[in-house]
Design a protein around this motif. Structure first.
Motif, PDB file in Angstrom:
ATOM      1  N   THR A  71      -4.649  -6.123  -9.310  1.00  6.35           N
ATOM      2  CA  THR A  71      -5.119  -5.635  -8.009  1.00  6.35           C
ATOM      3  C   THR A  71      -4.024  -4.875  -7.269  1.00  6.35           C
ATOM      4  OG1 THR A  71      -4.548  -7.760  -6.987  1.00  6.35           O
ATOM      5  CG2 THR A  71      -6.822  -7.478  -7.724  1.00  6.35           C
ATOM      6  N   ILE A  72      -2.776  -5.237  -7.514  1.00  9.81           N
ATOM      7  CA  ILE A  72      -1.662  -4.513  -6.897  1.00  9.81           C
ATOM      8  C   ILE A  72      -1.593  -3.096  -7.457  1.00  9.81           C
ATOM      9  CG2 ILE A  72       0.853  -4.370  -6.770  1.00  9.81           C
ATOM     10  CD1 ILE A  72       0.960  -7.342  -6.363  1.00  9.81           C
ATOM     11  N   GLN A  73      -1.769  -2.951  -8.784  1.00 10.99           N
ATOM     12  CA  GLN A  73      -1.781  -1.616  -9.387  1.00 10.99           C
ATOM     13  C   GLN A  73      -2.921  -0.776  -8.826  1.00 10.99           C
ATOM     14  OE1 GLN A  73      -0.209   0.518 -10.944  1.00 10.99           O
ATOM     15  NE2 GLN A  73      -1.852   1.932 -11.536  1.00 10.99           N
ATOM     16  N   ILE A  74      -4.087  -1.392  -8.629  1.00 10.77           N
ATOM     17  CA  ILE A  74      -5.226  -0.672  -8.037  1.00 10.77           C
ATOM     18  C   ILE A  74      -4.868  -0.213  -6.629  1.00 10.77           C
ATOM     19  CG2 ILE A  74      -7.604  -0.921  -7.215  1.00 10.77           C
ATOM     20  CD1 ILE A  74      -8.051  -2.890  -9.549  1.00 10.77           C
ATOM     21  N   GLY A  75      -4.245  -1.094  -5.857  1.00  9.43           N
ATOM     22  CA  GLY A  75      -3.847  -0.741  -4.493  1.00  9.43           C
ATOM     23  C   GLY A  75      -2.838   0.387  -4.453  1.00  9.43           C
ATOM     24  N   ILE A  76      -1.854   0.347  -5.368  1.00  8.80           N
ATOM     25  CA  ILE A  76      -0.840   1.400  -5.431  1.00  8.80           C
ATOM     26  C   ILE A  76      -1.486   2.748  -5.752  1.00  8.80           C
ATOM     27  CG2 ILE A  76       1.120   2.232  -6.786  1.00  8.80           C
ATOM     28  CD1 ILE A  76       2.080  -0.640  -7.000  1.00  8.80           C
ATOM     29  N   SER A  77      -2.433   2.735  -6.686  1.00  9.28           N
ATOM     30  CA  SER A  77      -3.114   3.978  -7.072  1.00  9.28           C
ATOM     31  C   SER A  77      -3.956   4.531  -5.928  1.00  9.28           C
ATOM     32  CB  SER A  77      -3.992   3.729  -8.301  1.00  9.28           C
ATOM     33  OG  SER A  77      -3.201   3.364  -9.414  1.00  9.28           O
ATOM     34  N   PHE A  78      -4.641   3.644  -5.207  1.00  5.55           N
ATOM     35  CA  PHE A  78      -5.447   4.105  -4.076  1.00  5.55           C
ATOM     36  C   PHE A  78      -4.567   4.645  -2.953  1.00  5.55           C
ATOM     37  CE2 PHE A  78      -9.167   1.867  -5.834  1.00  5.55           C
ATOM     38  CZ  PHE A  78     -10.145   2.824  -5.554  1.00  5.55           C
ATOM     39  N   MET A  79      -3.401   4.052  -2.747  1.00  2.00           N
ATOM     40  CA  MET A  79      -2.480   4.572  -1.743  1.00  2.00           C
ATOM     41  C   MET A  79      -1.992   5.964  -2.126  1.00  2.00           C
ATOM     42  SD  MET A  79      -0.220   1.380  -0.259  1.00  2.00           S
ATOM     43  CE  MET A  79       0.264   0.690  -1.838  1.00  2.00           C
ATOM     44  N   TYR A  80      -1.791   6.180  -3.427  1.00  2.45           N
ATOM     45  CA  TYR A  80      -1.387   7.506  -3.893  1.00  2.45           C
ATOM     46  C   TYR A  80      -2.526   8.505  -3.699  1.00  2.45           C
ATOM     47  CZ  TYR A  80       0.899  11.061  -6.725  1.00  2.45           C
ATOM     48  OH  TYR A  80       1.500  12.229  -7.148  1.00  2.45           O
ATOM     49  N   ALA A  81      -3.741   8.081  -4.052  1.00  5.19           N
ATOM     50  CA  ALA A  81      -4.894   8.979  -3.942  1.00  5.19           C
ATOM     51  C   ALA A  81      -5.177   9.353  -2.496  1.00  5.19           C
ATOM     52  CB  ALA A  81      -6.122   8.314  -4.573  1.00  5.19           C
ATOM     53  N   ILE A  82      -5.049   8.399  -1.582  1.00  8.93           N
ATOM     54  CA  ILE A  82      -5.340   8.680  -0.177  1.00  8.93           C
ATOM     55  C   ILE A  82      -4.339   9.658   0.412  1.00  8.93           C
ATOM     56  CG2 ILE A  82      -3.968   6.908   1.034  1.00  8.93           C
ATOM     57  CD1 ILE A  82      -7.676   7.671   1.646  1.00  8.93           C
ATOM     58  N   HIS A  83      -3.189   9.769  -0.229  1.00  9.46           N
ATOM     59  CA  HIS A  83      -2.168  10.729   0.197  1.00  9.46           C
ATOM     60  C   HIS A  83      -2.391  12.107  -0.436  1.00  9.46           C
ATOM     61  CE1 HIS A  83       1.971  11.920   1.425  1.00  9.46           C
ATOM     62  NE2 HIS A  83       1.908  12.660   0.332  1.00  9.46           N
ATOM     63  N   ILE A  84      -2.799  12.126  -1.718  1.00  7.82           N
ATOM     64  CA  ILE A  84      -2.872  13.368  -2.477  1.00  7.82           C
ATOM     65  C   ILE A  84      -4.204  14.097  -2.318  1.00  7.82           C
ATOM     66  CG2 ILE A  84      -2.927  14.320  -4.818  1.00  7.82           C
ATOM     67  CD1 ILE A  84      -0.143  13.781  -3.783  1.00  7.82           C
TER      68      ILE A  84
END
Length: 208
Positions: free
Chosen positions: A92-105
């Motif tokens: 779930t941490i990896q999912i959160g990290i990816s979503f944080m990247y996506a919300i920026h990009i």
């Protein structure tokens, strides 16, 4: 002065605009690739385990002391991850990290698409148009959103992930806020100038 006049030449401006249009396409493709890499677990972060701390760890590799030659991505934020009781990174941490990247990009992808439309119009000689004004406004607003609102969304995602995860993560974000805020406001002002110029020209045309 002659050099400046050459740069301001319409022919040179059109060729430069055409080049910048393809540069925007390249940036968009690069951002899409980086987003895919992030969801593949190739985004770097600080990892805290029972055996030590690793500065550029990625979820896709178990050996965090050395990386393969594959590409990795990073948002510029300081992300710290702590392993769970089994000394593993919670998915779930990896999912959160990816979503944080996506919300920026993702907003940046749309921003550069609108900017590419402006350069496309300029390359065709369409400069002071309502369409260019709208595209510049959208670009400025998206940049402004990434600078001001996205850091708070990242903090919210981090908080939600910590509620459901067996591990723990933290993020320090907003470091580039000022660098993005000033250009975004400049583009919004430029959009207003073009919008005002278009309406002023309309008034002159109707007067004549």
């Amino acid at each position: 002065m002659k050099f400046i006049q050459k740069l301001a030449n319409e022919r040179f401006a059109r060729h430069a605009a055409r080049l910048m249009k393809f540069a925007c396409y390249f940036v968009i493709c690069f951002y899409v690739l980086c987003t895919v890499l992030s969801f593949m677990g190739r985004q770097t972060f600080w990892l805290h385990t029972k055996t030590g701390t690793f500065e550029q760890a990625i979820y896709a590799e178990e050996n965090h002391e050395s990386h393969s030659g594959s590409m990795t991505v990073h948002t510029g934020d300081d992300i710290h991850v702590w392993t769970d009781d089994n000394d593993q990174i919670d998915p779930t941490i990896q999912i959160g990290i990816s979503f944080m990247y996506a919300i920026h990009i993702v907003p940046m992808i749309f921003a550069y698409w609108f900017l590419s439309r402006v350069f496309a119009n300029i390359s065709k000689g369409e400069i002071f148009t309502e369409q260019n004004s709208s595209y510049l406004l959208y670009y400025g607003l998206l940049q402004f959103s990434v600078a001001v609102f996205v850091p708070f969304i990242k903090l919210l995602i981090c908080w939600l992930i910590n509620l459901v995860s067996n591990g723990r993560m933290s993020i320090s974000t907003g470091q580039s806020m000022l660098n993005m805020l000033v250009p975004s406001i400049a583009f919004i002002v430029a959009a207003y100038i073009i919008h005002y110029g278009v309406h002023l020209q309309d008034e002159v045309d109707h007067t004549l």
